[in-house]
Structures are given as C-alpha cells and as structure tokens.
Design a protein around this motif. Structure first.
Motif, PDB file in Angstrom:
ATOM      1  N   ILE A  35     -36.197   7.106   4.103  1.00  0.00           N
ATOM      2  CA  ILE A  35     -36.148   5.622   3.956  1.00  0.00           C
ATOM      3  C   ILE A  35     -36.880   4.832   4.674  1.00  0.00           C
ATOM      4  O   ILE A  35     -37.469   4.028   4.087  1.00  0.00           O
ATOM      5  CB  ILE A  35     -34.425   5.209   4.154  1.00  0.00           C
ATOM      6  CG1 ILE A  35     -33.213   6.009   3.311  1.00  0.00           C
ATOM      7  CG2 ILE A  35     -34.334   3.774   4.286  1.00  0.00           C
ATOM      8  CD1 ILE A  35     -31.974   5.711   3.625  1.00  0.00           C
ATOM      9  N   ALA A  39     -39.594   2.429   2.859  1.00  0.00           N
ATOM     10  CA  ALA A  39     -39.649   0.904   3.451  1.00  0.00           C
ATOM     11  C   ALA A  39     -40.893   0.518   3.942  1.00  0.00           C
ATOM     12  O   ALA A  39     -41.158  -0.553   3.844  1.00  0.00           O
ATOM     13  CB  ALA A  39     -38.406   0.814   4.290  1.00  0.00           C
ATOM     14  N   SER A  40     -41.668   1.574   4.393  1.00  0.00           N
ATOM     15  CA  SER A  40     -43.206   0.995   5.084  1.00  0.00           C
ATOM     16  C   SER A  40     -44.058   1.039   3.912  1.00  0.00           C
ATOM     17  O   SER A  40     -45.152   0.134   4.260  1.00  0.00           O
ATOM     18  CB  SER A  40     -43.402   1.916   6.169  1.00  0.00           C
ATOM     19  OG  SER A  40     -44.031   3.284   5.416  1.00  0.00           O
ATOM     20  N   THR A  43     -40.601  -2.943  -0.513  1.00  0.00           N
ATOM     21  CA  THR A  43     -39.260  -3.250  -0.528  1.00  0.00           C
ATOM     22  C   THR A  43     -38.280  -2.419  -1.454  1.00  0.00           C
ATOM     23  O   THR A  43     -38.895  -1.712  -2.420  1.00  0.00           O
ATOM     24  CB  THR A  43     -39.182  -4.740  -1.442  1.00  0.00           C
ATOM     25  OG1 THR A  43     -39.859  -5.672  -0.928  1.00  0.00           O
ATOM     26  CG2 THR A  43     -37.676  -5.171  -1.465  1.00  0.00           C
ATOM     27  N   LEU A  44     -37.235  -2.029  -0.825  1.00  0.00           N
ATOM     28  CA  LEU A  44     -36.488  -0.999  -1.393  1.00  0.00           C
ATOM     29  C   LEU A  44     -35.041  -1.646  -2.074  1.00  0.00           C
ATOM     30  O   LEU A  44     -34.690  -2.830  -1.794  1.00  0.00           O
ATOM     31  CB  LEU A  44     -35.920   0.004  -0.338  1.00  0.00           C
ATOM     32  CG  LEU A  44     -37.039   0.583   0.334  1.00  0.00           C
ATOM     33  CD1 LEU A  44     -36.410   1.221   1.743  1.00  0.00           C
ATOM     34  CD2 LEU A  44     -37.916   1.492  -0.124  1.00  0.00           C
ATOM     35  N   LEU A  65     -28.301   3.539   5.394  1.00  0.00           N
ATOM     36  CA  LEU A  65     -29.011   2.391   5.192  1.00  0.00           C
ATOM     37  C   LEU A  65     -28.336   1.266   6.347  1.00  0.00           C
ATOM     38  O   LEU A  65     -29.047   0.616   7.125  1.00  0.00           O
ATOM     39  CB  LEU A  65     -28.890   1.801   3.890  1.00  0.00           C
ATOM     40  CG  LEU A  65     -29.730   2.118   2.846  1.00  0.00           C
ATOM     41  CD1 LEU A  65     -29.303   1.733   1.618  1.00  0.00           C
ATOM     42  CD2 LEU A  65     -31.086   1.828   3.089  1.00  0.00           C
ATOM     43  N   LEU A  74     -34.131  -2.159   9.459  1.00  0.00           N
ATOM     44  CA  LEU A  74     -33.986  -2.423   8.028  1.00  0.00           C
ATOM     45  C   LEU A  74     -33.212  -4.013   8.170  1.00  0.00           C
ATOM     46  O   LEU A  74     -32.453  -4.012   8.886  1.00  0.00           O
ATOM     47  CB  LEU A  74     -33.456  -1.594   7.233  1.00  0.00           C
ATOM     48  CG  LEU A  74     -34.318  -0.509   6.584  1.00  0.00           C
ATOM     49  CD1 LEU A  74     -33.165   0.232   5.831  1.00  0.00           C
ATOM     50  CD2 LEU A  74     -35.448  -0.884   6.017  1.00  0.00           C
ATOM     51  N   ARG A  76     -31.222  -6.258   5.379  1.00  0.00           N
ATOM     52  CA  ARG A  76     -30.442  -6.089   3.986  1.00  0.00           C
ATOM     53  C   ARG A  76     -30.447  -7.811   3.488  1.00  0.00           C
ATOM     54  O   ARG A  76     -30.248  -8.765   4.185  1.00  0.00           O
ATOM     55  CB  ARG A  76     -29.058  -5.895   4.245  1.00  0.00           C
ATOM     56  CG  ARG A  76     -28.505  -5.573   2.727  1.00  0.00           C
ATOM     57  CD  ARG A  76     -26.817  -5.240   3.176  1.00  0.00           C
ATOM     58  NE  ARG A  76     -26.093  -4.994   2.026  1.00  0.00           N
ATOM     59  CZ  ARG A  76     -25.499  -5.874   1.401  1.00  0.00           C
ATOM     60  NH1 ARG A  76     -24.988  -6.965   2.088  1.00  0.00           N
ATOM     61  NH2 ARG A  76     -24.847  -5.547   0.277  1.00  0.00           N
ATOM     62  N   GLU A  87     -31.915  -6.330  -1.550  1.00  0.00           N
ATOM     63  CA  GLU A  87     -33.146  -5.385  -1.373  1.00  0.00           C
ATOM     64  C   GLU A  87     -33.064  -4.997   0.331  1.00  0.00           C
ATOM     65  O   GLU A  87     -32.443  -5.977   1.001  1.00  0.00           O
ATOM     66  CB  GLU A  87     -34.282  -6.365  -1.637  1.00  0.00           C
ATOM     67  CG  GLU A  87     -34.497  -6.620  -3.209  1.00  0.00           C
ATOM     68  CD  GLU A  87     -35.730  -7.603  -3.274  1.00  0.00           C
ATOM     69  OE1 GLU A  87     -35.823  -7.570  -4.739  1.00  0.00           O
ATOM     70  OE2 GLU A  87     -36.105  -8.336  -2.572  1.00  0.00           O
ATOM     71  N   TYR A  88     -33.970  -3.994   0.450  1.00  0.00           N
ATOM     72  CA  TYR A  88     -34.004  -3.746   1.807  1.00  0.00           C
ATOM     73  C   TYR A  88     -35.503  -3.871   2.372  1.00  0.00           C
ATOM     74  O   TYR A  88     -36.385  -3.438   1.687  1.00  0.00           O
ATOM     75  CB  TYR A  88     -33.538  -2.369   2.196  1.00  0.00           C
ATOM     76  CG  TYR A  88     -32.155  -2.317   2.107  1.00  0.00           C
ATOM     77  CD1 TYR A  88     -31.162  -2.152   3.023  1.00  0.00           C
ATOM     78  CD2 TYR A  88     -31.564  -2.015   0.773  1.00  0.00           C
ATOM     79  CE1 TYR A  88     -29.810  -2.481   2.639  1.00  0.00           C
ATOM     80  CE2 TYR A  88     -30.020  -1.754   0.279  1.00  0.00           C
ATOM     81  CZ  TYR A  88     -29.390  -1.834   1.378  1.00  0.00           C
ATOM     82  OH  TYR A  88     -28.069  -2.038   1.314  1.00  0.00           O
ATOM     83  N   ASN A  89     -35.745  -4.546   3.454  1.00  0.00           N
ATOM     84  CA  ASN A  89     -37.199  -4.657   3.796  1.00  0.00           C
ATOM     85  C   ASN A  89     -37.278  -4.245   5.390  1.00  0.00           C
ATOM     86  O   ASN A  89     -36.214  -4.447   6.113  1.00  0.00           O
ATOM     87  CB  ASN A  89     -37.555  -6.022   4.078  1.00  0.00           C
ATOM     88  CG  ASN A  89     -37.570  -6.429   2.422  1.00  0.00           C
ATOM     89  OD1 ASN A  89     -38.406  -5.929   1.586  1.00  0.00           O
ATOM     90  ND2 ASN A  89     -36.920  -7.386   2.276  1.00  0.00           N
ATOM     91  N   LEU A  90     -38.283  -3.572   5.937  1.00  0.00           N
ATOM     92  CA  LEU A  90     -38.333  -3.348   7.230  1.00  0.00           C
ATOM     93  C   LEU A  90     -38.334  -4.641   8.181  1.00  0.00           C
ATOM     94  O   LEU A  90     -38.989  -5.776   7.666  1.00  0.00           O
ATOM     95  CB  LEU A  90     -39.768  -2.890   7.642  1.00  0.00           C
ATOM     96  CG  LEU A  90     -39.737  -1.218   7.052  1.00  0.00           C
ATOM     97  CD1 LEU A  90     -41.237  -0.766   7.875  1.00  0.00           C
ATOM     98  CD2 LEU A  90     -38.735  -0.603   7.802  1.00  0.00           C
TER      99      LEU A  90
END
Length: 108
Positions: A35, A39-40, A43-44, A65, A74, A76, A87-90
């Motif tokens: 993950i 994520a790097s 966007t997930l 997550l 991460l 959310r 969406e998930y971002n670093l």
C-alpha cells in the motif's frame, strides 16, 4: 550515531528496541508495504487496491489502511461528490520516507 540513540525503547522481554526496528516491524504487516509503495506513486482508492494487490480482501485491506493512518503515513480523504468515495494519500511524514525506501531499493 551512538548505540544509545538507536536503542531507547524496551520490549516486553526487557530487551532494548531500536526505533528503526520498531518502524520496520510496524510496516511489515500484511499489505502495508505494498500500500505504501502504491501510495507513493498516486492517490489510492479502496476498490483499486482490492484489484491491484494480489491476495487482499476487504477486511485485511481495511485493517492495513487504518494502521497506516494511525502511524500518520496515510491520510483518508472523503470525496463528497456523487458517487461518494474515499481516497488515500501519503502524508507529509509518509512522503518524507520515500527517499529512504528508494535508497534501500538501491542496496538490493
């Protein structure tokens, strides 16, 4: 860096634990490293992670997550457009770790 700086936490059996070792152990859980790597790159979204990570299921993905969020790697983000999605971002902390992982990759 002195040994004292690297070993400042105690484990359950009384042994000293290096903060780096503790961090790597936390990332070693099921799916978390995959993950983080994804994520790097972009966007997930949950559904795409289920498709992209072989052997993942809803429960294990949700747990991984959540743990990455708790480690502040991460974030959310709920997108309130129809259809509603997440969406998930670093985070800033997560982005700061990218060069470290790139260096480790270069050693192998």
């Amino acid at each position: 860096m002195s040994q004292k700086n690297l070993t400042n936490n105690s484990s359950a059996d009384g042994e000293e634990i290096c903060p780096v070792q503790k961090f790597l152990k936390a990332l070693s859980g099921k799916l978390k490293l995959e993950i983080f790597i994804l994520a790097s790159q972009s966007t997930l979204r949950f559904s795409s992670l289920l498709r992209d990570i072989e052997g993942s299921n809803k429960q294990s993905l949700s747990i991984a997550l959540r743990e990455l969020e708790e480690m502040n790697l991460l974030e959310r983000v709920v997108i309130r457009q129809k259809p509603l999605h997440v969406e998930y971002n670093l985070t800033k902390k997560g982005k700061a770790l990218i060069p470290v992982f790139q260096q480790l990759e270069g050693l192998i």
